[in-house]
Motif scaffolding. Sequence first.
Motif, PDB file in Angstrom:
ATOM      1  N   ASP A 180       1.083  -1.177   0.049  1.00 53.64           N
ATOM      2  CA  ASP A 180      -0.059  -0.030  -0.103  1.00 53.64           C
ATOM      3  C   ASP A 180       0.741   1.223   0.063  1.00 53.64           C
ATOM      4  OD1 ASP A 180      -2.233  -1.489   0.118  1.00 53.64           O
ATOM      5  OD2 ASP A 180      -2.629  -1.579   2.124  1.00 53.64           O
ATOM      6  N   LEU A 181       1.937   1.146   0.674  1.00 53.54           N
ATOM      7  CA  LEU A 181       2.823   2.460   0.718  1.00 53.54           C
ATOM      8  C   LEU A 181       3.889   2.410  -0.367  1.00 53.54           C
ATOM      9  CD1 LEU A 181       3.450   2.456   4.459  1.00 53.54           C
ATOM     10  CD2 LEU A 181       2.073   4.102   3.162  1.00 53.54           C
ATOM     11  N   ALA A 182       4.068   1.564  -1.227  1.00 58.48           N
ATOM     12  CA  ALA A 182       4.989   1.335  -2.158  1.00 58.48           C
ATOM     13  C   ALA A 182       5.290   2.582  -3.096  1.00 58.48           C
ATOM     14  CB  ALA A 182       5.024   0.034  -3.104  1.00 58.48           C
ATOM     15  N   GLY A 183       4.393   3.238  -3.464  1.00 60.94           N
ATOM     16  CA  GLY A 183       4.378   4.483  -4.234  1.00 60.94           C
ATOM     17  C   GLY A 183       4.947   5.639  -3.489  1.00 60.94           C
ATOM     18  N   LYS A 184       4.780   5.618  -2.160  1.00 58.78           N
ATOM     19  CA  LYS A 184       5.363   6.621  -1.590  1.00 58.78           C
ATOM     20  C   LYS A 184       6.818   6.384  -0.782  1.00 58.78           C
ATOM     21  CE  LYS A 184       0.736   8.235  -0.125  1.00 58.78           C
ATOM     22  NZ  LYS A 184      -0.068   6.920  -0.477  1.00 58.78           N
ATOM     23  N   ILE A 185       7.070   5.245  -0.625  1.00 58.88           N
ATOM     24  CA  ILE A 185       8.359   5.015   0.121  1.00 58.88           C
ATOM     25  C   ILE A 185       9.510   4.225  -0.832  1.00 58.88           C
ATOM     26  CG2 ILE A 185       7.232   4.485   2.358  1.00 58.88           C
ATOM     27  CD1 ILE A 185       7.707   1.568   2.053  1.00 58.88           C
ATOM     28  N   PHE A 186       9.178   4.253  -2.111  1.00 61.06           N
ATOM     29  CA  PHE A 186      10.389   3.483  -2.888  1.00 61.06           C
ATOM     30  C   PHE A 186      11.609   4.164  -2.913  1.00 61.06           C
ATOM     31  CE2 PHE A 186       8.489   5.646  -6.476  1.00 61.06           C
ATOM     32  CZ  PHE A 186       9.243   5.719  -7.359  1.00 61.06           C
ATOM     33  N   ILE A 187      11.674   5.454  -3.048  1.00 59.04           N
ATOM     34  CA  ILE A 187      12.758   6.115  -2.915  1.00 59.04           C
ATOM     35  C   ILE A 187      13.382   6.263  -1.606  1.00 59.04           C
ATOM     36  CG2 ILE A 187      13.788   8.569  -3.679  1.00 59.04           C
ATOM     37  CD1 ILE A 187      12.140   8.766  -5.979  1.00 59.04           C
ATOM     38  N   PRO A 188      12.668   6.878  -0.542  1.00 64.06           N
ATOM     39  CA  PRO A 188      13.246   6.974   0.799  1.00 64.06           C
ATOM     40  C   PRO A 188      13.496   5.497   1.290  1.00 64.06           C
ATOM     41  CG  PRO A 188      10.972   8.077   0.733  1.00 64.06           C
ATOM     42  CD  PRO A 188      11.376   7.192  -0.688  1.00 64.06           C
ATOM     43  N   GLY A 189      12.990   4.606   0.770  1.00 61.88           N
ATOM     44  CA  GLY A 189      13.532   3.004   1.108  1.00 61.88           C
ATOM     45  C   GLY A 189      14.982   2.957   0.581  1.00 61.88           C
ATOM     46  N   VAL A 190      15.260   3.215  -0.407  1.00 61.94           N
ATOM     47  CA  VAL A 190      16.634   3.168  -1.122  1.00 61.94           C
ATOM     48  C   VAL A 190      17.700   4.169  -0.240  1.00 61.94           C
ATOM     49  CG1 VAL A 190      18.185   3.926  -3.050  1.00 61.94           C
ATOM     50  CG2 VAL A 190      16.006   2.929  -3.446  1.00 61.94           C
TER      51      VAL A 190
END
Length: 136
Positions: A15-25
């Motif tokens: 659900d959060l993938a669209g929001k956290i994929f760059i901060p996740g990196v």
Amino acid sequence: MSEGFATTYAKAIDDLAGKIFIPGVIASLLVELGPTFQAYKGAGLLETYLVFVIGGFILTGVIFMLLTLCTIYLFKGKDAAPIISIALMPLGFACLFPTYFSSFQVPLSEVTGVAILAWCFMLLSEGTFGILEKNV
């Protein structure tokens, strides 16, 4: 009980993938390479954070460029993102839930597992060019 937690956790990442994929990196780079960078350069927290934020943005651009080149040259215009994300998703789950994968050693942290899964879910839902098509 733990299977329900694992399913809920994976669903939350989806659900959060669209929001956290760059901060996740960025977080993954901080966790995996931050201590080595600080020991090598003698850097403080702020300097380390700024280096990895800039590095995370650069790495994100490189990943999108590689996905684009892969789509054009290896898959002849067909979207390569779903195939790549399905191939990487087991690695993300192995990093995120290392107790379930105790038969082999996973060298990455749980933070990196979240980042890998966020990228995989994002690539599955958006594809290589989906983000650009929505914003253009």
